[in-house]
Design a protein around this motif. Structure first.
Motif, PDB file in Angstrom:
ATOM      1  N   VAL A   1       0.860  -1.181   0.000  1.00  0.00           N
ATOM      2  CA  VAL A   1       0.000   0.000   0.000  1.00  0.00           C
ATOM      3  C   VAL A   1       0.897   1.231   0.000  1.00  0.00           C
ATOM      4  O   VAL A   1       1.795   1.354   0.827  1.00  0.00           O
ATOM      5  CB  VAL A   1      -0.928  -0.014   1.230  1.00  0.00           C
ATOM      6  CG1 VAL A   1      -1.698   1.276   1.335  1.00  0.00           C
ATOM      7  CG2 VAL A   1      -1.873  -1.206   1.162  1.00  0.00           C
ATOM      8  N   SER A   2       0.668   2.095  -0.949  1.00  0.00           N
ATOM      9  CA  SER A   2       1.460   3.310  -1.043  1.00  0.00           C
ATOM     10  C   SER A   2       0.616   4.372  -1.734  1.00  0.00           C
ATOM     11  O   SER A   2      -0.501   4.115  -2.179  1.00  0.00           O
ATOM     12  CB  SER A   2       2.742   3.056  -1.839  1.00  0.00           C
ATOM     13  OG  SER A   2       2.402   2.639  -3.156  1.00  0.00           O
ATOM     14  N   LEU A   3       1.153   5.556  -1.827  1.00  0.00           N
ATOM     15  CA  LEU A   3       0.445   6.602  -2.549  1.00  0.00           C
ATOM     16  C   LEU A   3       0.568   6.345  -4.037  1.00  0.00           C
ATOM     17  O   LEU A   3       1.650   6.060  -4.543  1.00  0.00           O
ATOM     18  CB  LEU A   3       1.030   7.976  -2.195  1.00  0.00           C
ATOM     19  CG  LEU A   3       0.799   8.444  -0.759  1.00  0.00           C
ATOM     20  CD1 LEU A   3       1.444   9.802  -0.538  1.00  0.00           C
ATOM     21  CD2 LEU A   3      -0.690   8.525  -0.450  1.00  0.00           C
ATOM     22  N   ARG A   4      -0.542   6.434  -4.729  1.00  0.00           N
ATOM     23  CA  ARG A   4      -0.563   6.195  -6.171  1.00  0.00           C
ATOM     24  C   ARG A   4      -1.040   7.478  -6.849  1.00  0.00           C
ATOM     25  O   ARG A   4      -1.993   8.101  -6.411  1.00  0.00           O
ATOM     26  CB  ARG A   4      -1.505   5.046  -6.520  1.00  0.00           C
ATOM     27  CG  ARG A   4      -1.238   3.775  -5.738  1.00  0.00           C
ATOM     28  CD  ARG A   4      -2.008   2.629  -6.300  1.00  0.00           C
ATOM     29  NE  ARG A   4      -1.547   2.314  -7.636  1.00  0.00           N
ATOM     30  CZ  ARG A   4      -0.520   1.510  -7.901  1.00  0.00           C
ATOM     31  NH1 ARG A   4       0.145   0.965  -6.926  1.00  0.00           N
ATOM     32  NH2 ARG A   4      -0.154   1.253  -9.130  1.00  0.00           N
ATOM     33  N   THR A   5      -0.362   7.826  -7.928  1.00  0.00           N
ATOM     34  CA  THR A   5      -0.662   9.071  -8.622  1.00  0.00           C
ATOM     35  C   THR A   5      -1.236   8.779  -9.998  1.00  0.00           C
ATOM     36  O   THR A   5      -0.632   8.041 -10.789  1.00  0.00           O
ATOM     37  CB  THR A   5       0.612   9.932  -8.757  1.00  0.00           C
ATOM     38  OG1 THR A   5       1.159  10.150  -7.459  1.00  0.00           O
ATOM     39  CG2 THR A   5       0.303  11.265  -9.414  1.00  0.00           C
TER      40      THR A   5
ATOM     41  N   VAL B   1      -4.180   8.685  -4.519  1.00  0.00           N
ATOM     42  CA  VAL B   1      -4.923   7.821  -3.611  1.00  0.00           C
ATOM     43  C   VAL B   1      -3.939   6.866  -2.940  1.00  0.00           C
ATOM     44  O   VAL B   1      -2.841   6.650  -3.444  1.00  0.00           O
ATOM     45  CB  VAL B   1      -6.024   7.005  -4.338  1.00  0.00           C
ATOM     46  CG1 VAL B   1      -7.049   7.921  -4.965  1.00  0.00           C
ATOM     47  CG2 VAL B   1      -5.425   6.086  -5.370  1.00  0.00           C
ATOM     48  N   ARG B   2      -4.342   6.297  -1.837  1.00  0.00           N
ATOM     49  CA  ARG B   2      -3.507   5.313  -1.146  1.00  0.00           C
ATOM     50  C   ARG B   2      -4.040   3.926  -1.476  1.00  0.00           C
ATOM     51  O   ARG B   2      -5.233   3.662  -1.326  1.00  0.00           O
ATOM     52  CB  ARG B   2      -3.528   5.545   0.358  1.00  0.00           C
ATOM     53  CG  ARG B   2      -2.528   4.712   1.137  1.00  0.00           C
ATOM     54  CD  ARG B   2      -2.497   5.108   2.614  1.00  0.00           C
ATOM     55  NE  ARG B   2      -2.096   6.492   2.807  1.00  0.00           N
ATOM     56  CZ  ARG B   2      -0.817   6.906   2.833  1.00  0.00           C
ATOM     57  NH1 ARG B   2       0.140   6.037   2.681  1.00  0.00           N
ATOM     58  NH2 ARG B   2      -0.533   8.177   3.005  1.00  0.00           N
ATOM     59  N   GLY B   3      -3.157   3.044  -1.969  1.00  0.00           N
ATOM     60  CA  GLY B   3      -3.599   1.703  -2.290  1.00  0.00           C
ATOM     61  C   GLY B   3      -2.480   0.861  -2.871  1.00  0.00           C
ATOM     62  O   GLY B   3      -1.368   1.340  -3.088  1.00  0.00           O
ATOM     63  N   ASP B   4      -2.788  -0.398  -3.151  1.00  0.00           N
ATOM     64  CA  ASP B   4      -1.815  -1.298  -3.751  1.00  0.00           C
ATOM     65  C   ASP B   4      -2.025  -1.331  -5.269  1.00  0.00           C
ATOM     66  O   ASP B   4      -2.860  -0.613  -5.809  1.00  0.00           O
ATOM     67  CB  ASP B   4      -1.909  -2.697  -3.130  1.00  0.00           C
ATOM     68  CG  ASP B   4      -3.306  -3.291  -3.244  1.00  0.00           C
ATOM     69  OD1 ASP B   4      -4.113  -2.764  -4.045  1.00  0.00           O
ATOM     70  OD2 ASP B   4      -3.593  -4.266  -2.549  1.00  0.00           O
ATOM     71  N   ASP B   5      -1.275  -2.216  -5.949  1.00  0.00           N
ATOM     72  CA  ASP B   5      -1.379  -2.279  -7.409  1.00  0.00           C
ATOM     73  C   ASP B   5      -2.781  -2.677  -7.861  1.00  0.00           C
ATOM     74  O   ASP B   5      -3.302  -2.157  -8.847  1.00  0.00           O
ATOM     75  CB  ASP B   5      -0.357  -3.273  -7.961  1.00  0.00           C
ATOM     76  CG  ASP B   5       1.058  -2.736  -7.890  1.00  0.00           C
ATOM     77  OD1 ASP B   5       1.221  -1.507  -7.738  1.00  0.00           O
ATOM     78  OD2 ASP B   5       1.998  -3.548  -7.982  1.00  0.00           O
ATOM     79  N   ARG B   6      -3.393  -3.608  -7.136  1.00  0.00           N
ATOM     80  CA  ARG B   6      -4.736  -4.066  -7.511  1.00  0.00           C
ATOM     81  C   ARG B   6      -5.738  -2.916  -7.426  1.00  0.00           C
ATOM     82  O   ARG B   6      -6.544  -2.715  -8.328  1.00  0.00           O
ATOM     83  CB  ARG B   6      -5.153  -5.213  -6.590  1.00  0.00           C
ATOM     84  CG  ARG B   6      -6.512  -5.785  -6.901  1.00  0.00           C
ATOM     85  CD  ARG B   6      -6.776  -7.002  -6.021  1.00  0.00           C
ATOM     86  NE  ARG B   6      -8.194  -7.165  -5.852  1.00  0.00           N
ATOM     87  CZ  ARG B   6      -8.898  -6.602  -4.873  1.00  0.00           C
ATOM     88  NH1 ARG B   6      -8.302  -5.844  -3.993  1.00  0.00           N
ATOM     89  NH2 ARG B   6     -10.190  -6.788  -4.797  1.00  0.00           N
ATOM     90  N   MET B   7      -5.658  -2.181  -6.364  1.00  0.00           N
ATOM     91  CA  MET B   7      -6.563  -1.039  -6.226  1.00  0.00           C
ATOM     92  C   MET B   7      -6.281   0.003  -7.314  1.00  0.00           C
ATOM     93  O   MET B   7      -7.201   0.614  -7.850  1.00  0.00           O
ATOM     94  CB  MET B   7      -6.406  -0.393  -4.853  1.00  0.00           C
ATOM     95  CG  MET B   7      -7.357   0.768  -4.644  1.00  0.00           C
ATOM     96  SD  MET B   7      -7.121   1.517  -3.035  1.00  0.00           S
ATOM     97  CE  MET B   7      -8.146   2.950  -3.212  1.00  0.00           C
ATOM     98  N   GLY B   8      -5.019   0.170  -7.665  1.00  0.00           N
ATOM     99  CA  GLY B   8      -4.678   1.101  -8.736  1.00  0.00           C
ATOM    100  C   GLY B   8      -5.331   0.711 -10.040  1.00  0.00           C
ATOM    101  O   GLY B   8      -5.850   1.566 -10.776  1.00  0.00           O
ATOM    102  N   ARG B   9      -5.323  -0.586 -10.349  1.00  0.00           N
ATOM    103  CA  ARG B   9      -5.976  -1.048 -11.585  1.00  0.00           C
ATOM    104  C   ARG B   9      -7.478  -0.806 -11.527  1.00  0.00           C
ATOM    105  O   ARG B   9      -8.116  -0.450 -12.532  1.00  0.00           O
ATOM    106  CB  ARG B   9      -5.669  -2.532 -11.814  1.00  0.00           C
ATOM    107  CG  ARG B   9      -4.222  -2.808 -12.210  1.00  0.00           C
ATOM    108  CD  ARG B   9      -4.017  -4.252 -12.655  1.00  0.00           C
ATOM    109  NE  ARG B   9      -4.290  -5.213 -11.602  1.00  0.00           N
ATOM    110  CZ  ARG B   9      -3.411  -5.615 -10.691  1.00  0.00           C
ATOM    111  NH1 ARG B   9      -2.183  -5.140 -10.712  1.00  0.00           N
ATOM    112  NH2 ARG B   9      -3.730  -6.500  -9.775  1.00  0.00           N
ATOM    113  N   LEU B  10      -8.080  -1.007 -10.363  1.00  0.00           N
ATOM    114  CA  LEU B  10      -9.522  -0.777 -10.215  1.00  0.00           C
ATOM    115  C   LEU B  10      -9.868   0.695 -10.384  1.00  0.00           C
ATOM    116  O   LEU B  10     -10.864   1.044 -11.022  1.00  0.00           O
ATOM    117  CB  LEU B  10      -9.993  -1.279  -8.847  1.00  0.00           C
ATOM    118  CG  LEU B  10      -9.930  -2.792  -8.645  1.00  0.00           C
ATOM    119  CD1 LEU B  10     -10.274  -3.142  -7.202  1.00  0.00           C
ATOM    120  CD2 LEU B  10     -10.869  -3.497  -9.606  1.00  0.00           C
TER     121      LEU B  10
END
Length: 192
Positions: A5-9, A55-64
């Motif tokens: 889980v990290s910040l995703r831009t 947003v804060r999330g992992d790779d899966r959440m980034g794809r969603l």
């Protein structure tokens, strides 16, 4: 790629029409994606606005998030630039209490952070700082002993490094993400 889980831009190009910000924000609310930072402004293309969403999330959440954004009718292009070399900046204005005896010390702190004074009053100074969130946090930490009276920090803006540009006309180059149905992608749907 990482599942941490990290910040995703995300850089999102949208049509410059009324209500688009509300539609994007509503999508995040419905899907329960917490927005850490959101900024919207003009792009280099007429009729196209550029959003930077963190947003804060992992790779899966980034794809969603990316798949769901493509379902908003006014969204032209979405790029997750989290793992790509990029430049990201925040801007902050900080009003700090400044007695005549403290002014030199405050100016030294500003110099270290390459911040600048943009307004001076009899008992306060307004400081502008541009940079990463960590840099701004560091500046504010050092200004707190003087007395921070007011502060505002805008959301991040970001751009990938190098020659490639994010343009609406390059939409066909964007990666297609098939979520499997026409409804919003739900975290619980994939988990099942």
């Amino acid at each position: 790629m990482s599942d941490r889980v990290s910040l995703r831009t995300f850089v999102v190009l949208v049509e410059d029409v009324p209500g688009v910000l509300n539609r994007v924000a509503s999508l995040f609310r419905r899907r329960n994606f917490n927005i850490e930072s959101l900024s919207v402004g003009k792009s280099h293309e007429p009729g196209i606005s550029r959003m930077t969403i963190v947003v804060r999330g992992d790779d899966r959440m980034g794809r969603l998030v990316e798949a769901n954004l493509y379902k908003v009718v006014d969204v032209v292009r979405v790029d997750d630039i989290t793992h790509r070399p990029n430049v990201s900046r925040d801007i902050a204005l900080v009003r700090v209490r400044a007695t005549p005896a403290d002014r030199a010390a405050i100016l030294q702190v500003c110099s270290v952070f390459r911040a600048r004074v943009v307004d001076v009053a009899l008992d306060s100074m307004m400081i502008e700082c541009t940079g990463t969130e960590d840099k701004i946090r560091g500046l504010v930490t050092l200004l707190e002993p003087f007395g921070v009276l007011e502060m505002v920090q805008a959301g991040s803006i970001a751009m990938t490094r190098g020659a490639s540009a994010q343009s609406a006309s390059a939409q066909s180059d964007a990666v297609e993400i098939d979520s499997g149905d026409d409804d919003d992608v739900d975290l619980t749907d994939e988990a099942a």
